[in-house]
Design a protein around this motif. Sequence first.
Motif, PDB file in Angstrom:
ATOM      1  N   LEU A 113      -5.624   7.009 -13.128  1.00  0.00           N
ATOM      2  CA  LEU A 113      -5.192   7.233 -11.750  1.00  0.00           C
ATOM      3  C   LEU A 113      -6.050   8.336 -11.137  1.00  0.00           C
ATOM      4  O   LEU A 113      -6.573   9.207 -11.841  1.00  0.00           O
ATOM      5  CB  LEU A 113      -3.719   7.640 -11.707  1.00  0.00           C
TER       6      LEU A 113
ATOM      7  N   LYS B   2       0.326  -0.397 -10.087  1.00  0.00           N
ATOM      8  CA  LYS B   2      -0.920  -0.401  -9.307  1.00  0.00           C
ATOM      9  C   LYS B   2      -1.866  -1.491  -9.815  1.00  0.00           C
ATOM     10  O   LYS B   2      -2.113  -1.620 -10.999  1.00  0.00           O
ATOM     11  CB  LYS B   2      -1.622   0.951  -9.407  1.00  0.00           C
TER      12      LYS B   2
ATOM     13  N   TYR C 242       0.863  -1.190   0.000  1.00  0.00           N
ATOM     14  CA  TYR C 242       0.000   0.000   0.000  1.00  0.00           C
ATOM     15  C   TYR C 242       0.891   1.228   0.000  1.00  0.00           C
ATOM     16  O   TYR C 242       1.728   1.409   0.883  1.00  0.00           O
ATOM     17  CB  TYR C 242      -0.912  -0.020   1.225  1.00  0.00           C
TER      18      TYR C 242
ATOM     19  N   ASP D  76      -7.171   0.347  -6.398  1.00  0.00           N
ATOM     20  CA  ASP D  76      -7.187   1.705  -5.874  1.00  0.00           C
ATOM     21  C   ASP D  76      -8.004   1.816  -4.586  1.00  0.00           C
ATOM     22  O   ASP D  76      -8.239   2.910  -4.101  1.00  0.00           O
ATOM     23  CB  ASP D  76      -7.723   2.701  -6.914  1.00  0.00           C
TER      24      ASP D  76
ATOM     25  N   VAL E 218      -2.962   1.826  -4.543  1.00  0.00           N
ATOM     26  CA  VAL E 218      -2.708   3.268  -4.502  1.00  0.00           C
ATOM     27  C   VAL E 218      -4.043   3.981  -4.675  1.00  0.00           C
ATOM     28  O   VAL E 218      -4.531   4.149  -5.799  1.00  0.00           O
ATOM     29  CB  VAL E 218      -1.724   3.719  -5.600  1.00  0.00           C
TER      30      VAL E 218
ATOM     31  N   VAL F 259       3.509   4.396 -10.351  1.00  0.00           N
ATOM     32  CA  VAL F 259       2.173   4.006  -9.895  1.00  0.00           C
ATOM     33  C   VAL F 259       1.364   3.398 -11.040  1.00  0.00           C
ATOM     34  O   VAL F 259       0.720   2.354 -10.889  1.00  0.00           O
ATOM     35  CB  VAL F 259       1.425   5.218  -9.300  1.00  0.00           C
TER      36      VAL F 259
END
Length: 449
Positions: free
Chosen positions: A215, A239, A6, A242, A182, A235
């Motif tokens: 994102l 990732k 995380y 989320d 993220v 990221v």
Amino acid sequence: MGKTLYLECYSGISGDMTVAALLDLGADRSVLDRVLKSLKVSGFETKISRVVKSGIDACDFDVVLDKEHENHDHDMEYLHGHHHEGHERNHAHGTGTAQDHHHHEHRGIKEITYIIEHSAMTENAKKIALRIFEILAEAESKAHNVPVDQVHFHEVGAVDSIVDIVSVAVCLDNLDVTEVIVPVLCEGRGTVRCQHGILPIPVPAVANIVSANHLYLKMTEVEGELVTPTGAAIVAAVKTKDKLPETFEIQKIGIGAGKRQYECPGILRAMIISQNAEIDEEKAQTEEFKNPEIGNNPKAENQETKDTIIKMETNIDDCSGEVLGFVMERLMKAGARDVHYVPVFMKKNRPAWVLNVICKEEDIETLQNIIFEETTTIGIRYSIMERTILPRETRTLPTPWGEVQVKVCTLNGKEQLYPEYESVAQLSREKEIPFTEIYRYIVLANKEK
């Protein structure tokens, strides 16, 4: 089984902050040093130290360049009158074409790929690093309207940027991180002066990465750039989710320091967490059925529990079985409870597939984005469904070849045992015993009890 990472980006994110946080989590420095020495890049050394940011102890990762490779022309002075070193040691945000003439070495994606492929990185680390560079290349290409293979970046091609990105990939691989959560990237406001002039924050490369990779960006009142292009690309590349699970355990914390002095702490906090949503659900159900009040209830042994689940469904044509197999893999890794697809015939007798995904409400957005990205569908149907769940728990049982995990469900006071596929498969590979032999042993041993 891989770890879940995380990243808490409340002070933004950059390449060196990420490396520092991962090293603080326990990534092997000797492994990183060996890889960096193998790079066909010269003119740098790395320093790892402890610093204090806003009263918080943090790890600092610094790439020290020799005079030949220093970024003297990278003016990162902010318009509100203060000069700050960048998160990534004054990286520029500009990019040039082959016609640009500067005293720096400018490398394109082809040269960077060669450097990575001929390094001592593992195949997985190479894959991560190349994906980060590809995302940066695409963002810079769009910002300057030039083909990707003609982009010669300062941001990506600079020695310190190469070291940062390679180091992130090596550390993630070394920590065995397979899931990265993220929720949001916090960004500052204002403008930044760089080699090509004055740019708004977020700078074009960051904005392009955020847009192309879905994102989530949160603008703050902090003056200055919190999210660098390299940080955003990291990221975007790694990732997988989320949203955090409703409950989780923190196994370890790593804190990476940024180089800028802002109103915010200037740190990146990284956490290795455990307990995914499915385990949480099973744990909650197990606790419910172990509750003494239920135990005193004569109907407790027959008691079932109910919850709500989301069913996502879409019709897909012009899509191969191989593609759907990959989609299933991504969906399961991103939090889907179950995925299946069946062949159908649509209007005009066209052969197609119906894709069904079972998930929790908090995972809808992540999973729908995967479906839209990976398939040809342009619409997804949703239904909220109630389901009945038998009480269950996970146990570890011994076998002649080692321990395996099983799921135990209870109905009418009787237990039914189901061996966990991954656990049996792993033991089968390690001991070179047929999967069916181990599976049958577990089932038969349970029946004899």
